[in-house]
Design a protein around this motif. Structure first.
Motif, PDB file in Angstrom:
ATOM      1  N   ALA A   1       0.833  -1.204   0.000  1.00 53.04           N
ATOM      2  CA  ALA A   1       0.000   0.000   0.000  1.00 53.04           C
ATOM      3  C   ALA A   1       0.865   1.251   0.000  1.00 53.04           C
ATOM      4  O   ALA A   1       0.560   2.236  -0.691  1.00 53.04           O
ATOM      5  N   TRP A   2       1.947   1.218   0.753  1.00 54.42           N
ATOM      6  CA  TRP A   2       2.878   2.349   0.806  1.00 54.42           C
ATOM      7  C   TRP A   2       3.476   2.601  -0.579  1.00 54.42           C
ATOM      8  O   TRP A   2       3.560   3.741  -1.038  1.00 54.42           O
ATOM      9  N   LEU A   3       3.880   1.528  -1.262  1.00 55.28           N
ATOM     10  CA  LEU A   3       4.437   1.659  -2.612  1.00 55.28           C
ATOM     11  C   LEU A   3       3.407   2.259  -3.574  1.00 55.28           C
ATOM     12  O   LEU A   3       3.750   3.115  -4.397  1.00 55.28           O
TER      13      LEU A   3
ATOM     14  N   ASN B   1      11.740  10.011  -6.174  1.00 55.76           N
ATOM     15  CA  ASN B   1      10.677   9.951  -5.180  1.00 55.76           C
ATOM     16  C   ASN B   1      11.239   9.283  -3.924  1.00 55.76           C
ATOM     17  O   ASN B   1      11.395   8.072  -3.867  1.00 55.76           O
ATOM     18  N   ALA B   2      11.533  10.082  -2.908  1.00 55.85           N
ATOM     19  CA  ALA B   2      12.145   9.569  -1.676  1.00 55.85           C
ATOM     20  C   ALA B   2      11.210   8.610  -0.949  1.00 55.85           C
ATOM     21  O   ALA B   2      11.666   7.620  -0.363  1.00 55.85           O
ATOM     22  N   ASP B   3       9.909   8.868  -0.985  1.00 60.21           N
ATOM     23  CA  ASP B   3       8.957   7.988  -0.324  1.00 60.21           C
ATOM     24  C   ASP B   3       8.949   6.611  -0.990  1.00 60.21           C
ATOM     25  O   ASP B   3       8.919   5.582  -0.317  1.00 60.21           O
ATOM     26  N   TYR B   4       9.005   6.602  -2.315  1.00 56.52           N
ATOM     27  CA  TYR B   4       9.059   5.337  -3.057  1.00 56.52           C
ATOM     28  C   TYR B   4      10.352   4.590  -2.733  1.00 56.52           C
ATOM     29  O   TYR B   4      10.336   3.383  -2.478  1.00 56.52           O
TER      30      TYR B   4
ATOM     31  N   ASN C   1      13.100   0.147  -0.050  1.00 57.56           N
ATOM     32  CA  ASN C   1      14.128  -0.259   0.897  1.00 57.56           C
ATOM     33  C   ASN C   1      13.511  -1.107   2.012  1.00 57.56           C
ATOM     34  O   ASN C   1      14.036  -2.165   2.384  1.00 57.56           O
ATOM     35  N   ASP C   2      12.387  -0.660   2.538  1.00 58.91           N
ATOM     36  CA  ASP C   2      11.691  -1.404   3.582  1.00 58.91           C
ATOM     37  C   ASP C   2      11.233  -2.765   3.057  1.00 58.91           C
ATOM     38  O   ASP C   2      11.315  -3.766   3.763  1.00 58.91           O
ATOM     39  N   GLN C   3      10.764  -2.790   1.838  1.00 60.68           N
ATOM     40  CA  GLN C   3      10.335  -4.044   1.220  1.00 60.68           C
ATOM     41  C   GLN C   3      11.508  -5.025   1.133  1.00 60.68           C
ATOM     42  O   GLN C   3      11.363  -6.204   1.446  1.00 60.68           O
ATOM     43  N   GLY C   4      12.664  -4.533   0.736  1.00 55.47           N
ATOM     44  CA  GLY C   4      13.852  -5.377   0.644  1.00 55.47           C
ATOM     45  C   GLY C   4      14.258  -5.950   1.995  1.00 55.47           C
ATOM     46  O   GLY C   4      14.571  -7.140   2.114  1.00 55.47           O
ATOM     47  N   HIS C   5      14.219  -5.110   3.026  1.00 54.23           N
ATOM     48  CA  HIS C   5      14.554  -5.578   4.379  1.00 54.23           C
ATOM     49  C   HIS C   5      13.549  -6.625   4.859  1.00 54.23           C
ATOM     50  O   HIS C   5      13.928  -7.629   5.472  1.00 54.23           O
ATOM     51  N   ASN C   6      12.276  -6.382   4.588  1.00 56.86           N
ATOM     52  CA  ASN C   6      11.235  -7.317   5.017  1.00 56.86           C
ATOM     53  C   ASN C   6      11.419  -8.675   4.327  1.00 56.86           C
ATOM     54  O   ASN C   6      11.363  -9.719   4.984  1.00 56.86           O
TER      55      ASN C   6
ATOM     56  N   ARG D   1       3.825   5.740  -5.606  1.00 56.58           N
ATOM     57  CA  ARG D   1       3.769   5.799  -7.083  1.00 56.58           C
ATOM     58  C   ARG D   1       2.826   6.901  -7.555  1.00 56.58           C
ATOM     59  O   ARG D   1       3.027   7.480  -8.623  1.00 56.58           O
ATOM     60  N   GLU D   2       1.794   7.147  -6.788  1.00 54.37           N
ATOM     61  CA  GLU D   2       0.817   8.169  -7.159  1.00 54.37           C
ATOM     62  C   GLU D   2       1.414   9.573  -7.157  1.00 54.37           C
ATOM     63  O   GLU D   2       0.850  10.489  -7.740  1.00 54.37           O
TER      64      GLU D   2
END
Length: 156
Positions: free
Chosen positions: A31-33, A45-48, A53-58, A37-38
């Motif tokens: 959902a964050w991704l 896009n720093a938020d993206y 990065n968080d996805q990779g760690h998870n 993207r929006e």
């Protein structure tokens, strides 16, 4: 690959973490991704970037937990007369008067009272199978060290 020694409690914590990371956490990151993207161009896009990065760690933690659970050996109620996974060992380092107590097991163990010493560490490997009163010499990263086993008891 080495075995991972886990108490029943540590196994349960890892299974719960795996379930959370594979379900709820993946959905949160997804959902964050989508929200990131929006905001337009993802190249700047720093938020993206943070979400990726968080996805990779998870995903890395999911793989790590699955691997640990696959290699896990559950330790429950060792006798406490020799150092083994699931015991608390009190040691005196060469040249010290004070003693230190450690819970022997996986780094995934968590204990309120004791630091955990991994069975894969040089000291952890050297201590396994020894009894109170024994003095063990082991290869530390920079030199040989001696440690005396003062006491061993079941964790509890």
């Amino acid at each position: 690959m080495d075995e991972v020694h886990l108490s029943p409690e540590a196994r349960q914590r890892l299974e719960e973490e795996l379930e959370w990371r594979s379900g709820v956490r993946r959905k949160e990151i997804s959902a964050w991704l989508e929200r990131a993207r929006e905001h337009g161009d993802i190249r700047e896009n720093a938020d993206y970037d943070a979400a990726k990065n968080d996805q990779g760690h998870n995903e890395a933690r999911i793989r790590q937990i699955k691997d640990m659970l696959r290699r896990a050996v559950e330790v429950d109620g060792p006798s406490g007369d020799v150092v083994a996974p699931g015991t608390v060992v009190e040691v005196r380092m060469e040249g010290d008067d004070a003693t230190t107590s450690y819970l022997v097991g996986s780094i995934e163990e968590r204990h309120q009272t004791y630091d955990v010493i991994s069975t894969a560490s040089p000291l952890g490997q050297a201590l396994l199978g020894h009894s109170p009163g024994e003095i063990i010499t082991y290869d530390a990263p920079r030199r040989k060290l001696q440690v005396e086993v003062v006491s061993v008891r079941p964790a509890g």
